[in-house]
Every structure is written in C-alpha cells, then in structure tokens.
Scaffold this motif. Structure first.
Motif, PDB file in Angstrom:
ATOM      1  N   GLN A   1       0.831  -1.216   0.000  1.00 12.28           N
ATOM      2  CA  GLN A   1       0.000   0.000   0.000  1.00 12.28           C
ATOM      3  C   GLN A   1       0.865   1.265   0.000  1.00 12.28           C
ATOM      4  N   ASP A   2       1.944   1.243   0.797  1.00 14.47           N
ATOM      5  CA  ASP A   2       2.852   2.412   0.858  1.00 14.47           C
ATOM      6  C   ASP A   2       3.481   2.661  -0.511  1.00 14.47           C
ATOM      7  N   ILE A   3       3.890   1.567  -1.170  1.00 16.31           N
ATOM      8  CA  ILE A   3       4.524   1.693  -2.490  1.00 16.31           C
ATOM      9  C   ILE A   3       3.480   2.201  -3.489  1.00 16.31           C
ATOM     10  N   GLN A   4       2.276   1.644  -3.382  1.00 16.46           N
ATOM     11  CA  GLN A   4       1.216   2.024  -4.327  1.00 16.46           C
ATOM     12  C   GLN A   4       0.888   3.514  -4.195  1.00 16.46           C
ATOM     13  N   ASN A   5       0.963   4.052  -2.965  1.00 14.17           N
ATOM     14  CA  ASN A   5       0.702   5.485  -2.771  1.00 14.17           C
ATOM     15  C   ASN A   5       1.697   6.331  -3.567  1.00 14.17           C
ATOM     16  N   LYS A   6       2.952   5.868  -3.583  1.00 14.03           N
ATOM     17  CA  LYS A   6       3.990   6.589  -4.341  1.00 14.03           C
ATOM     18  C   LYS A   6       3.725   6.422  -5.846  1.00 14.03           C
ATOM     19  N   VAL A   7       3.340   5.206  -6.242  1.00 15.22           N
ATOM     20  CA  VAL A   7       3.041   4.946  -7.658  1.00 15.22           C
ATOM     21  C   VAL A   7       1.903   5.875  -8.120  1.00 15.22           C
ATOM     22  N   ASN A   8       0.916   6.064  -7.229  1.00 13.87           N
ATOM     23  CA  ASN A   8      -0.228   6.915  -7.588  1.00 13.87           C
ATOM     24  C   ASN A   8       0.202   8.350  -7.923  1.00 13.87           C
ATOM     25  N   LEU A   9       1.270   8.816  -7.263  1.00 19.79           N
ATOM     26  CA  LEU A   9       1.770  10.166  -7.552  1.00 19.79           C
ATOM     27  C   LEU A   9       2.302  10.238  -8.982  1.00 19.79           C
ATOM     28  N   VAL A  10       3.006   9.168  -9.398  1.00 19.46           N
ATOM     29  CA  VAL A  10       3.545   9.130 -10.768  1.00 19.46           C
ATOM     30  C   VAL A  10       2.381   9.042 -11.766  1.00 19.46           C
ATOM     31  N   THR A  11       1.403   8.179 -11.440  1.00 22.87           N
ATOM     32  CA  THR A  11       0.243   8.011 -12.333  1.00 22.87           C
ATOM     33  C   THR A  11      -0.478   9.358 -12.509  1.00 22.87           C
ATOM     34  N   ALA A  12      -0.656  10.050 -11.384  1.00 21.95           N
ATOM     35  CA  ALA A  12      -1.369  11.341 -11.436  1.00 21.95           C
ATOM     36  C   ALA A  12      -0.603  12.335 -12.307  1.00 21.95           C
ATOM     37  N   SER A  13       0.723  12.308 -12.165  1.00 22.80           N
ATOM     38  CA  SER A  13       1.545  13.239 -12.943  1.00 22.80           C
ATOM     39  C   SER A  13       1.415  12.947 -14.451  1.00 22.80           C
ATOM     40  N   ILE A  14       1.453  11.649 -14.813  1.00 25.91           N
ATOM     41  CA  ILE A  14       1.345  11.286 -16.236  1.00 25.91           C
ATOM     42  C   ILE A  14      -0.047  11.614 -16.757  1.00 25.91           C
ATOM     43  N   GLN A  15      -1.077  11.315 -15.945  1.00 25.07           N
ATOM     44  CA  GLN A  15      -2.463  11.593 -16.370  1.00 25.07           C
ATOM     45  C   GLN A  15      -2.649  13.093 -16.627  1.00 25.07           C
ATOM     46  N   GLN A  16      -2.032  13.894 -15.759  1.00 25.14           N
ATOM     47  CA  GLN A  16      -2.148  15.357 -15.916  1.00 25.14           C
ATOM     48  C   GLN A  16      -1.459  15.811 -17.210  1.00 25.14           C
ATOM     49  N   MET A  17      -0.299  15.228 -17.482  1.00 24.15           N
ATOM     50  CA  MET A  17       0.425  15.583 -18.719  1.00 24.15           C
ATOM     51  C   MET A  17      -0.362  15.137 -19.955  1.00 24.15           C
ATOM     52  N   ILE A  18      -1.023  13.997 -19.848  1.00 24.52           N
ATOM     53  CA  ILE A  18      -1.840  13.502 -20.977  1.00 24.52           C
ATOM     54  C   ILE A  18      -2.976  14.487 -21.254  1.00 24.52           C
ATOM     55  N   GLN A  19      -3.659  14.913 -20.177  1.00 23.29           N
ATOM     56  CA  GLN A  19      -4.784  15.850 -20.351  1.00 23.29           C
ATOM     57  C   GLN A  19      -4.300  17.143 -21.000  1.00 23.29           C
ATOM     58  N   GLN A  20      -3.152  17.622 -20.504  1.00 17.06           N
ATOM     59  CA  GLN A  20      -2.554  18.856 -21.038  1.00 17.06           C
ATOM     60  C   GLN A  20      -2.230  18.670 -22.532  1.00 17.06           C
ATOM     61  N   GLY A  21      -1.609  17.524 -22.860  1.00 13.50           N
ATOM     62  CA  GLY A  21      -1.223  17.231 -24.245  1.00 13.50           C
ATOM     63  C   GLY A  21      -2.436  17.128 -25.152  1.00 13.50           C
ATOM     64  N   LEU A  22      -3.489  16.468 -24.660  1.00  7.20           N
ATOM     65  CA  LEU A  22      -4.709  16.310 -25.467  1.00  7.20           C
ATOM     66  C   LEU A  22      -5.363  17.677 -25.700  1.00  7.20           C
ATOM     67  N   LYS A  23      -5.298  18.530 -24.672  1.00  2.00           N
ATOM     68  CA  LYS A  23      -5.886  19.875 -24.776  1.00  2.00           C
ATOM     69  C   LYS A  23      -5.132  20.687 -25.832  1.00  2.00           C
ATOM     70  N   GLU A  24      -3.792  20.579 -25.783  1.00  5.09           N
ATOM     71  CA  GLU A  24      -2.961  21.320 -26.746  1.00  5.09           C
ATOM     72  C   GLU A  24      -3.193  20.797 -28.165  1.00  5.09           C
ATOM     73  N   ARG A  25      -3.387  19.487 -28.284  1.00  6.60           N
ATOM     74  CA  ARG A  25      -3.581  18.890 -29.607  1.00  6.60           C
ATOM     75  C   ARG A  25      -4.941  19.267 -30.194  1.00  6.60           C
ATOM     76  N   GLY A  26      -5.954  19.290 -29.352  1.00  3.96           N
ATOM     77  CA  GLY A  26      -7.305  19.574 -29.842  1.00  3.96           C
ATOM     78  C   GLY A  26      -7.734  18.569 -30.871  1.00  3.96           C
ATOM     79  N   ARG A  27      -8.160  19.029 -32.041  1.00  4.16           N
ATOM     80  CA  ARG A  27      -8.584  18.096 -33.090  1.00  4.16           C
ATOM     81  C   ARG A  27      -7.526  17.927 -34.183  1.00  4.16           C
ATOM     82  N   LYS A  28      -6.316  18.464 -33.906  1.00  2.96           N
ATOM     83  CA  LYS A  28      -5.250  18.359 -34.921  1.00  2.96           C
ATOM     84  C   LYS A  28      -4.556  17.000 -34.794  1.00  2.96           C
ATOM     85  N   TYR A  29      -5.219  15.957 -35.283  1.00  4.14           N
ATOM     86  CA  TYR A  29      -4.644  14.611 -35.179  1.00  4.14           C
ATOM     87  C   TYR A  29      -3.436  14.441 -36.104  1.00  4.14           C
ATOM     88  N   PHE A  30      -3.452  15.157 -37.226  1.00  3.20           N
ATOM     89  CA  PHE A  30      -2.384  14.964 -38.212  1.00  3.20           C
ATOM     90  C   PHE A  30      -1.504  16.196 -38.302  1.00  3.20           C
TER      91      PHE A  30
END
Lengths: 286, 309
Positions: free
Chosen positions: A257-286
């Motif tokens: 559980q202690d390790i998983q709590n630390k893993v969750n911080l990394v997951t949250a950071s990546i999820q936040q970057m994904i949201q940011q990246g998707l927002k920047e991309r918008g509908r410009k897939y190509f």
C-alpha cells in the motif's frame, strides 16, 4: 541463402547509416566488450542502423514532436510512460528521442514483454537495439550502471486496450517504484500523445490470442480486413512530453500500500500531462 | 610434497590442470575411463569407479590435502542413468570421503547449464539465481543435483574449504567436449533467427582460475566463471573458423527429437541453449581474486582449431 541475404541487408544498412547518429551513440558511456557487445546483446552499430532506417518514419511519417527532454537528468534514470496502440511504437519513439535529442544522448533500455525471446529474428534485433527482457534483475543491474531504463508499468493492460479506453491509464504495476527506491533512481514521467490512434482497436479476439499464445489479438478498421496493409499504422502526429524528475525516498521493501501510494503520484503526474497534451492537440490529429 | 587427487584424469581439462600443478603437488589422477596416451601430463593414473567402496582405499593410502573433482560426465549423448550414477552418487561418495579423510580443499566442477536456458533469463546471472535447468529438461537433473550436493556439503562441513565452480562453455585446442567439437565443425548448424549471447573460456584460463582458487585461502563457496565476455553465437561460429547453417527452429526440434530415439544427432535438452541466452556474471570471483582472463573472446575461439595433440 539466408546468410547471403543477411550479408546484403547488413551492407545496405551500413550504407544508409547516418554519421550523426553514429557520432551521438559513440558519446554514450557503455559496458561494451572488446567486440562491441554488452552482456544483454546490445550493439551500437545495429542500433545506429535501425535509427537511421527509422528516421524517415519518425520525422516524416509520424512527425514526432518532443517537449521537455532537457528535464531528463544525467546518470541513472527511469523513464515511466503511458502505453497504448497495440504495437509498441511509443517505446520506439522514446528510444529515438533519447538517442538523438537528449543532452547528453542516451541509449534507452526498454523492458520488453517476456514472450519476445521466443520470436525468431525479432528477439535478436531488439536485443541488439538495447532492449531487454522485463525482469527486475536486468533493470536493477542497468540502473546500477547509471543507464536510462524505460518502463511501461501498465504492460499489456495498456497497449492492448480498446480505442474507447484511449488515454485512460490502466493499473500501474509497482515493481518500478521498488527499483527506484532500491537504487535511488529519479523517475521521469512521460506522456506520449498520438500512439493510441495508430491502431484503433475495436475488438480483442481473446480466444484467438490464447491459441496463438499472444497477450491480445486486436481487430482494427484495417486489420485483418486489408491483410498485411492493415499493419500500416495511421500516420497520426506524435507528441512526447517529458515531465519534471520525481525523487522518492523510503524502504523499497515497504508494504504494497505504501509503495502504491507513491506509484499513484507518478500516475497522477502522467495523467495530468496527458490531459494537457490532449488539450494542446485539440482536433489536430495529423 | 602435498598430495592432490584429480578426478576425470582421462579428460583434457584435468590434464591441462595437472600439467600446471605438477611442479607443486604430487598428483594422483583417477577416472573410470582409460587414460589417453597422448595427453600432455603423464603422471600417476588409477582407473577406478568413484561410486564403488574400493575408491576409499585411494583416500586411505594417500592422505590427500586437496581434491579437484573435475570428473563430471558432461557428454550429453551418454546414457542418462550412467550420467546420473556417476555425477550424483559418485560425487556424493567423493564428498563423504573428503570429510572422512580430512581433506583441506575440495573443488567441484559444476556447469552454467544448471541455470537453464529459459526465455525469462536475465543477463549477468549471479550465483544465487534459481537453478531452472531441472524444471525445463529432466536430462539435466544430474548436473543440478551434483551442484546441490556440493552446496549442501559446503554448509555441512565448514572445516573443509569447498569451492564450487560454475564455468561457462570451456573450449580449447586440447578439449573435446560437446561445444568444442560442435565449433570445430566446418559447417555448424544454428537456429535460424536466434542468435543468443554466449560465453566461452579457454582451457588455459579455466586452469588458471582453478590454481588461483587453490592458492587463495579466502576463496570458498560458489563461483561463476565467465571468460572474457559474451559474443553472439553466429559470430562465435565465424571466429572459430566455421560456417553457420541456419535451421528453422520448428524443424530442428521435431527432427532432433526423432533422432534422439536412435541415440544420434544433437541432444534435445541442449538445443534451448542455442535459442535463449544464459549469460553469467563472474564479478564475485574477479573481485575476490583480481582474476583477468589471458585470452580474449576471439582468440579463445580461434584457438579451438589449433589442436595440440
């Protein structure tokens, strides 16, 4: 016949190899022996040939765009990224980015699926390119030699997910965090945007996958309808975002559980970057 | 002069080691096979079965200070029950006699094969890695049991300095083991599309490590011995002067399986070693003794064809 073909392929690859890539790979500290291999089977010559051959694919076909690669620290580092798109194109994008755009250049050692060594030709080729079987002992030894190791903690849960689950992070394994704590290695979270759309899987033929001993067997709009042509990835523009390095302290043998709590911080950071990246991309897939 | 017992004396490796030790020890060589007249060392030799009670008479008579148990049957084409008898019961007998007759040092020559050729193998396998060979192929269980016997002996008899060597492929101009004979062929088959990293050590180098282990009092326990470095198998064939013949693995396995019923061809249980890498780490031995091999990877393989007898 095979021998002659392999010699011709080798000569052709030698001819096409880019000298700037060779020069960059030469700058990288390594554990090569007198004949140019390390004990995992990595050979910078084959890696240079592969990167040279793939250059057009990365730069023209996928038009890979890299953000924040200067955040990758020197010395040992764990690159932790989201995983998607059925075939591991996201891994090859990261290897390419780290070899050619990181300063200093790095050979990124990916932890590959354990079924890979069973495959002829492919197993040899990826070993020469520095990729290793996903075993914690391998990872620990490489980190102790100050190498850069790439881990997709979602594993096949991430790469095999269907199109409507794209960019939703699946459960992260905790092994990478224990290794980071044990070897005092900084973690760089990475978000890859675009890889999920290269093969939009609409169904997973689980029975077929079991028969073929594969982790999954996807159906996409082009595969298997168009035959081998269906293997051609959709040329979506790829964006890679490197986050700030995260440093963790504590007991690597701590309760899950202690390790998983630390893993969750990394997951949250990546999820936040994904949201940011998707927002920047918008509908410009190509 | 102190006395030393060397088992497997009818083999090439024991002779290379004996030649190097002959000016410092009185050597008694034993083997169940007849002695090869053309070997380089021509000392005292006794033909004896290690599994028999009569073997104890040699210990009683000579009061050995050191025992080098190099006489493991590695020949994969030998009948399984015979290999098992000699390797397991023979080794148990030797180790019991060493304890009974107060031998100071016992060196047991095991093999890296006991780690098993498996797709999950990491590189740089260390001495505490699980021994998977028995799980994969029953035919290798004798080698695993020999190693386990020696390891448990090491814990039970702390007054005896027990050294267990797990060397990579030992090759050389004198040696005639399966790997050396395989690499000496003009045309060497290999599994198409598989090119695992392999490690080779020259017979002179392995003999030097044995001498070093005998000399250094602080050396005891289990040690991997890896040679100069790892090389892809196809390049090893080329370095040894042969030409590789690729065979698709989906043909190789069934054909060899059929041939093995007739006692010919290449043993099935070793084919996986040409498919999956088993790369061991000898950092522990190198750190403890400062050992560096005399021969490089390419020189080691080139020397295979320069037969010295």
């Amino acid at each position: 016949m095979t021998f002659i073909l392999s010699k011709i392929a080798e000569k052709a690859a030698d001819f096409m190899v880019s000298q700037d890539i060779v020069k960059k790979l030469r700058e990288i500290p390594n554990q090569l022996n007198e004949i140019g291999y390390d004990n995992w089977g990595m050979n910078p010559k084959v890696l240079a040939q592969t990167l040279s051959l793939c250059r057009w694919i990365f730069e023209k076909y996928f038009r890979v765009e890299i953000h924040g690669i200067d955040r990758v620290p020197q010395g040992r580092v764990l690159i932790i990224s989201n995983h998607g798109g059925q075939l591991p194109w996201d891994g090859t994008f990261l290897i390419y980015a780290m070899a050619l755009y990181a300063n200093p250049p790095r050979i990124l050692r990916g932890m590959v699926e354990r079924l890979i060594p069973r495959l002829p030709f492919f197993s040899t080729w990826i070993a020469r390119c520095g990729q290793i079987v996903g075993d914690p002992i391998n990872c620990k030894k490489l980190l102790e030699h100050n190498e850069a190791v790439m881990v997709f903690p979602e594993g096949v849960r991430g790469s095999g997910k269907l199109f409507w689950k794209r960019y939703q992070l699946q459960r992260f394994g905790s092994g990478f965090m224990r290794l980071a704590l044990e070897t005092a290695t900084p973690i760089v979270p990475v978000a890859v945007i675009g890889a999920e759309e290269t093969y939009p899987a609409i169904y997973n033929l689980k029975t077929m996958a079991r028969i073929l001993k594969l982790p999954y067997c996807p159906i996409t709009p082009t595969w298997p309808v168009l035959g081998p042509l269906g293997l051609l990835p959709i040329p979506v523009k790829i964006r890679i975002y490197f986050g700030e390095p995260m440093r963790f302290e504590g007991d690597f043998d701590a309760p899950e559980q202690d390790i998983q709590n630390k893993v969750n911080l990394v997951t949250a950071s990546i999820q936040q970057m994904i949201q940011q990246g998707l927002k920047e991309r918008g509908r410009k897939y190509f | 002069m102190e006395k030393i017992l060397i088992t497997g004396m009818a083999g090439a490796l024991a002779n290379v080691v004996a030649t190097k030790l002959s000016d410092r020890y009185e050597i008694i060589g034993v083997d169940f096979r007849p002695y090869h007249k053309s070997w380089c060392y021509c000392g005292k030799f006794l033909r004896v079965d290690y599994t028999k009670r009569v073997f104890a008479d040699i210990f009683r008579e000579h009061k050995f200070r050191h025992v080098l148990h190099l006489g493991r049957i590695g020949n994969p084409l030998e009948k399984f029950y015979k290999r098992y008898n000699f390797n397991v019961f023979g080794t148990a007998n030797i180790l019991n006699l060493c304890a009974k007759y107060e031998v100071q040092t016992v060196l047991v020559f095991s093999t890296f094969h006991i780690y098993g050729a498996h797709q999950y193998n990491p590189a740089n396998i260390e001495e505490d890695h699980p021994l998977r060979a028995g799980q994969i192929f029953r035919e290798l269980i004798d080698a695993v049991e020999l190693d386990r016997l020696a390891t448990s002996y090491f814990w039970k008899n702390r007054s005896v300095r027990t050294i267990i060597f797990r060397p990579c492929n030992v090759v050389g101009p004198t040696i005639n083991n399966a790997m050396t004979l395989y690499l000496r062929r003009r045309y060497t088959p290999y599994l198409m599309g598989f090119n695992p990293m392999m490690q080779f050590i020259d017979e002179e180098d392995i003999a030097d490590t044995i001498l070093l282990a005998l000399d250094k009092e602080e050396v005891f326990g289990v040690y991997n011995i890896a040679g100069a470095g790892a090389i892809p198998f196809s390049e090893a064939i080329e370095a040894a002067g042969g030409t590789g013949i690729p065979i698709p693995h989906y043909l190789a396995y069934p054909v060899l399986d059929q041939l093995s019923h007739w006692g010919i061809g290449f043993p099935m249980h070793l084919v996986d070693y040409f498919r999956y890498p088993v790369v061991i780490s000898d950092e522990k031995f190198k750190k403890q003794t400062g050992y560096r091999p005399q021969w490089g990877i390419i020189e080691t393989l080139k020397r295979i064809r320069k037969r010295s007898y």
